[in-house]
Motif scaffolding. Structure first.
Motif, PDB file in Angstrom:
ATOM      1  N   VAL A 338       0.819  -1.202   0.000  1.00  0.00           N
ATOM      2  CA  VAL A 338       0.000   0.000   0.000  1.00  0.00           C
ATOM      3  C   VAL A 338       0.855   1.255   0.000  1.00  0.00           C
ATOM      4  O   VAL A 338       0.481   2.282  -0.591  1.00  0.00           O
ATOM      5  N   ASN A 374      -5.443   8.261   5.127  1.00  0.00           N
ATOM      6  CA  ASN A 374      -5.587   6.819   5.297  1.00  0.00           C
ATOM      7  C   ASN A 374      -5.004   6.326   6.622  1.00  0.00           C
ATOM      8  O   ASN A 374      -4.890   5.115   6.836  1.00  0.00           O
ATOM      9  N   MET A 376      -1.999   6.303   7.604  1.00  0.00           N
ATOM     10  CA  MET A 376      -0.841   5.468   7.295  1.00  0.00           C
ATOM     11  C   MET A 376       0.444   6.143   7.767  1.00  0.00           C
ATOM     12  O   MET A 376       0.548   7.381   7.789  1.00  0.00           O
ATOM     13  N   ASP A 430      -7.945  -0.705  -5.554  1.00  0.00           N
ATOM     14  CA  ASP A 430      -7.658  -0.986  -4.148  1.00  0.00           C
ATOM     15  C   ASP A 430      -8.667  -0.208  -3.295  1.00  0.00           C
ATOM     16  O   ASP A 430      -8.776   1.025  -3.419  1.00  0.00           O
ATOM     17  N   SER A 431      -9.395  -0.897  -2.433  1.00  0.00           N
ATOM     18  CA  SER A 431     -10.457  -0.256  -1.647  1.00  0.00           C
ATOM     19  C   SER A 431      -9.936   0.898  -0.804  1.00  0.00           C
ATOM     20  O   SER A 431     -10.659   1.852  -0.513  1.00  0.00           O
ATOM     21  N   ARG A 432      -8.654   0.825  -0.419  1.00  0.00           N
ATOM     22  CA  ARG A 432      -8.081   1.877   0.419  1.00  0.00           C
ATOM     23  C   ARG A 432      -7.835   3.168  -0.354  1.00  0.00           C
ATOM     24  O   ARG A 432      -7.557   4.212   0.229  1.00  0.00           O
TER      25      ARG A 432
END
Length: 451
Positions: A338, A374, A376, A430-432
């Protein structure tokens, strides 16, 4: 007890499939035995890495002549001058110099001169340090000399690797040329006072004057980024003085001529009318990259083979072009972490607002916003740049340094060679990454670019 292997060789009457192990094997055997349909006569000719004769090279007479004049000194027992070949990718730099060097090698064999050339592409190395470059050059030199390279990659000093390489050069060659391809990729360790390629060029430019070898030693540097010289250390800049040879982009007409010279890679009448022209048109859209045009022609032939067709059509070319684009994007995006997706997404969002071009400082700003959105962890700009550079391996984008200098203001500029929208669409699977506020980020990008 049943013999399961024997069972597998019987038709499946219940399913009606009629499958047998023999039928599967016969398909494999027919292909391996050469019974399968093929449009190719000599596929190597449409392999862009193949060294071809100079009569197959089109539109580069001026460059071939300049290279030949330089290498001509070898035949007189003199040291050829260093050369710097520069231009965008796929314009014939590596192709022409290897063709000339191969021809010179033939001539020197007739004259009893021990000449050869060692070519290394630094972009393909797994590590871009000086130590690894010296090891790689030594390994390739040993191969050319036909001797073993008994120097490990690690645990031995760089000086020892230099020493062993010089021993091989002195013992086996009267004249040797190092072809240093994509030299600007040899950046070296973070925080160094100069890039690794500067130190390598310094050592190579001084090797004869410091009496490390008696062999006539020269370098041919190949780069897509001629301004790399601005980052040379002052000592290197003083001692390294190559003859520059520029290669211009190919236009569509020149690409047609180049591809025509490889028509005999296919069987007679295997190319439908207009195939070469449409391949050249696609190639000209990619900044006149002959390498990609040649690869596309080969891919079209492969698609024809897979379909069992005896002729390569324009539809095969269109399918190949779409497949190449899709595969390049999927190859770089599919299965990557990711963090790498966030890095590439940031670059694509910037490039979308800036005619496919994404300066790394702006990319990093957008990357940080994506990470915050996100939840992250944020990585350094160097790591983000490294993630994005992976895409360059697959031809999705290209990168080059700015000309601001090595120590101050240096940054990468990413230019997408494939449609930015295709990259973003693939990333959005990608769902994210599906809920990215693209329009809002586009406004941020425009502000950052103005600043």
């Amino acid at each position: 007890m049943k013999d399961n292997d024997s069972d597998l060789r019987q038709p499946n009457a219940e399913s009606g499939s009629g499958w047998t192990q023999e039928s599967e094997s016969s398909v494999v055997d027919s292909i391996l035995d050469g019974d399968a349909q093929t449009v190719f006569e000599n596929k190597d000719l449409v392999d862009s890495s193949t060294i071809v004769d100079q009569d197959r090279i089109y539109g580069r007479n001026e460059q071939l002549a300049a290279e030949a004049r330089a290498f001509r000194d070898t035949l007189d027992g003199e040291r050829p001058p260093d050369l710097l070949l520069y231009s965008p990718s796929g314009t014939g730099k590596t192709l022409t110099v290897k063709a000339v060097a191969s021809k010179v090698k033939e001539r020197t064999q007739e004259s009893g001169i021990a000449f050869d050339f060692v070519a290394v592409n630094f972009k393909t190395m797994e590590s871009h340090t000086l130590d690894r470059a010296v090891w790689k050059l030594g390994h390739q030199t040993a191969q050319k000399a036909g001797v073993g390279w008994d120097v490990p990659r690690s645990g031995v000093s760089t000086d020892m690797k230099y020493t062993r390489r010089y021993e091989i050069v002195n013992e086996h060659f009267d004249s040797l040329v190092f072809i240093l391809d994509e030299i600007d990729a040899l950046t070296g360790s973070t925080g160094a006072d100069e890039p690794a390629y500067s130190r390598l060029l310094y050592s190579l430019s001084r090797v004869m004057s410091e009496q490390h070898v008696d062999t006539q030693l020269s370098t041919v540097v190949i780069t897509n980024y001629p301004k790399f010289r601005e980052n040379l250390d002052s000592r290197t800049d003083s001692s390294y003085n190559p003859n520059g040879i520029h290669f211009s982009d190919y236009d569509a007409n020149e690409l047609v001529e180049i591809l025509e010279r490889r028509r005999d890679a296919f069987r007679d009448d295997a190319l439908e009318d207009g195939v070469i022209e449409i391949v050249a048109a696609y190639g000209s859209q990619n900044e006149g990259d002959a390498r990609r045009a040649i690869d596309l022609l080969r891919d079209a032939g492969e698609i024809a083979n897979q379909a069992g067709d005896s002729t390569v059509t324009q539809d095969h070319v269109r399918s190949a072009n779409q497949s190449v684009m899709k595969n390049r994007v999927l190859e770089i995006v599919g299965g990557i972490s990711v963090q790498k997706k966030l890095s590439l997404c940031a670059a694509a969002l910037v490039a979308k607002e800036n005619e496919r071009v994404a300066p790394s400082p702006v990319v990093y700003d957008i990357y940080k916003i994506l990470c915050e959105g996100n939840n992250m962890k944020m990585y350094t700009q160097e790591t983000v740049n490294s993630h994005i550079n992976k895409a360059e391996t697959y031809g999705v984008l290209e990168s080059e340094r700015s000309s601001s200098g090595f120590k101050s203001g240096v940054h990468l500029v990413f230019t997408f060679t494939e449609p930015v929208e295709a990259v973003l669409e693939t990333l959005n699977e990608d769902s994210r990454l599906q809920d990215i506020p693209t329009e809002e980020l586009g406004k941020v990008v425009k502000r950052r670019l103005r600043d």
